[in-house]
Design an enzyme around this catalytic site. Structure first.
Site, PDB file in Angstrom:
ATOM      1  N   CYS B  26      48.769  68.472   6.429  1.00 28.95           N
ATOM      2  CA  CYS B  26      50.210  68.634   6.192  1.00 28.95           C
ATOM      3  C   CYS B  26      50.496  69.930   5.442  1.00 28.95           C
ATOM      4  CB  CYS B  26      50.739  67.452   5.403  1.00 28.95           C
ATOM      5  SG  CYS B  26      49.930  67.228   3.821  1.00 28.95           S
ATOM      6  N   HIS B 164      51.936  64.872  -0.417  1.00 30.72           N
ATOM      7  CA  HIS B 164      52.234  65.207   0.986  1.00 30.72           C
ATOM      8  C   HIS B 164      53.180  66.399   1.044  1.00 30.72           C
ATOM      9  CE1 HIS B 164      52.657  64.688   5.241  1.00 30.72           C
ATOM     10  NE2 HIS B 164      53.926  64.354   5.180  1.00 30.72           N
ATOM     11  N   ASN B 204      58.779  66.836   8.865  1.00 33.11           N
ATOM     12  CA  ASN B 204      57.442  66.274   8.665  1.00 33.11           C
ATOM     13  C   ASN B 204      56.493  66.784   9.750  1.00 33.11           C
ATOM     14  OD1 ASN B 204      55.446  64.742   7.511  1.00 33.11           O
ATOM     15  ND2 ASN B 204      56.544  62.806   7.621  1.00 33.11           N
TER      16      ASN B 204
END
Lengths: 103, 249
Positions: B26, B164, B204
């Site tokens: 990520c 994240h 995302n």
């Protein structure tokens, strides 16, 4: 009024059906019946958790079945999280303070 | 700053939503999205940069096991730019390979990177006036997220534990009637009028079928899930003319 807290969640047969649909939607298969049972159990726990999150959320978010619903929280964080920033590097927000450059 | 901002509305600025699959990257995808957006905004050039290069050439060499956004930017600086996604494609297997940065033509580079203040107003100002930025949040609530604005408390989503990285692309406010209309797979089956709610829009890296077409929204103004902890962005700019200085005789 609100129905908050009144929905007991899916019943065992319903749950199996929801899980079957989940498996179809996200193309999930498991190597043996034991693993299938384990994933079903995790799935049920995640549904319950989603319901709790729904109740706790102060915004407009909706929680429920996702592609990660057969993973435990630990598996999910391990697979999709990054490292915990700040722990590995000792990064602090004190850049520019008297501590900067000390070590 | 304007009342709303959404870089997705500027054509060719935000690249398609990526899917990290079995690779814990990520951090690299957020950094790549940041550089792509800044190149589109500053130079009007739409580029898709190589995430695989960021993974293979990461200083720790284990990019699929997690990393930091600032390491991605350090890699870009060290490699003097990034190859294109087409030339150096994402593998997604969870393995990294030998660094092949030198073999490919660079399509984007950065001058530097900075960490912004941990303040939602200054983050919004920077976002609106400069472009998308990367943030690192607590991932916990996203496992069950389907849509809408998440407003958490420090108890339900610890803002100190961030794990994240994603790309912040905009902010806005919900209309006062939005939300609380349930759908089959969610638990909200009632309607209740709501006040408008300020939110952040985040990109995302779990594919376009997750969340709101690959995006999600967090409440703005309450440091939900630690969004202010590490706001980091690359600096991409037209090099300024060198100022002349004169050495005294």
């Amino acid at each position: 009024g609100s129905l908050r807290g009144q929905d007991p969640g899916p019943q065992p047969q319903e749950l199996k059906e929801v899980f079957r649909l989940f498996q179809m939607q996200y193309n999930r298969s498991y190597p043996n019946p034991a693993e299938h049972a384990r994933r079903l159990d995790i799935f049920a726990q995640n549904l319950a958790k989603a319901q709790r999150l729904q109740e706790e959320d102060l915004g407009t978010a909706e929680f429920g079945v996702t592609q990660f619903s057969d993973l435990t929280e630990e598996e999910f964080v391990q697979l999709y999280g990054s490292r915990v920033a700040g722990e590995a590097l000792g990064v602090s927000r004190k850049v520019g303070s008297e501590e900067w450059g000390e070590s | 700053q304007p009342p709303t901002c959404d870089w997705r509305n500027k054509p060719n600025t935000i690249s398609p939503v990526r899917n990290q699959r079995h690779c814990n990257c990520c951090w690299a995808m957020a950094a790549a999205g940041n550089i792509e957006a800044l190149w589109a905004i500053k130079f009007n050039r739409s580029v898709e940069v190589s995430v695989q290069q960021l993974l293979d050439c990461d200083r720790c060499g284990n990019g699929c096991k997690g990393g930091f956004v600032w390491d991605a930017f350090l890699t870009v600086l060290k490699n003097r730019g990034l190859a294109s996604e087409t030339d150096y494609p994402f593998d997604g297997s969870g393995k990294t390979h030998r660094c092949l940065a030198e073999k490919h033509k660079k399509v984007a580079w950065i001058q530097d990177f900075i960490m912004l203040q941990a303040c939602e107003q200054s983050i919004a100002r920077h976002l609106a006036t400069q472009g998308p930025i990367t943030v690192t949040i607590n991932v916990k609530l996203l496992q069950q997220y389907q849509k809408g604005v998440i407003k958490a408390t420090p108890t339900t989503c610890d803002p100190r534990h961030v794990d994240h990285s994603v790309l912040l692309v905009g902010f806005g406010k919900t209309k006062s009637v939005e939300g609380r209309q349930g759908k089959a797979a969610s638990f909200r089956s009632y309607t209740r009028p709501r006040r408008s709610m300020a939110y952040w829009t985040l990109k995302n890296s779990w594919g376009p079928h997750w969340g709101e077409e690959g995006y999600f929204r967090l409440h703005r103004g309450s440091n939900t899930c630690g969004i202010t902890k590490y706001p980091v962005t690359a600096i991409v700019d037209i090099p300024k003319k060198k100022q002349q200085v004169s050495c005294p005789p």
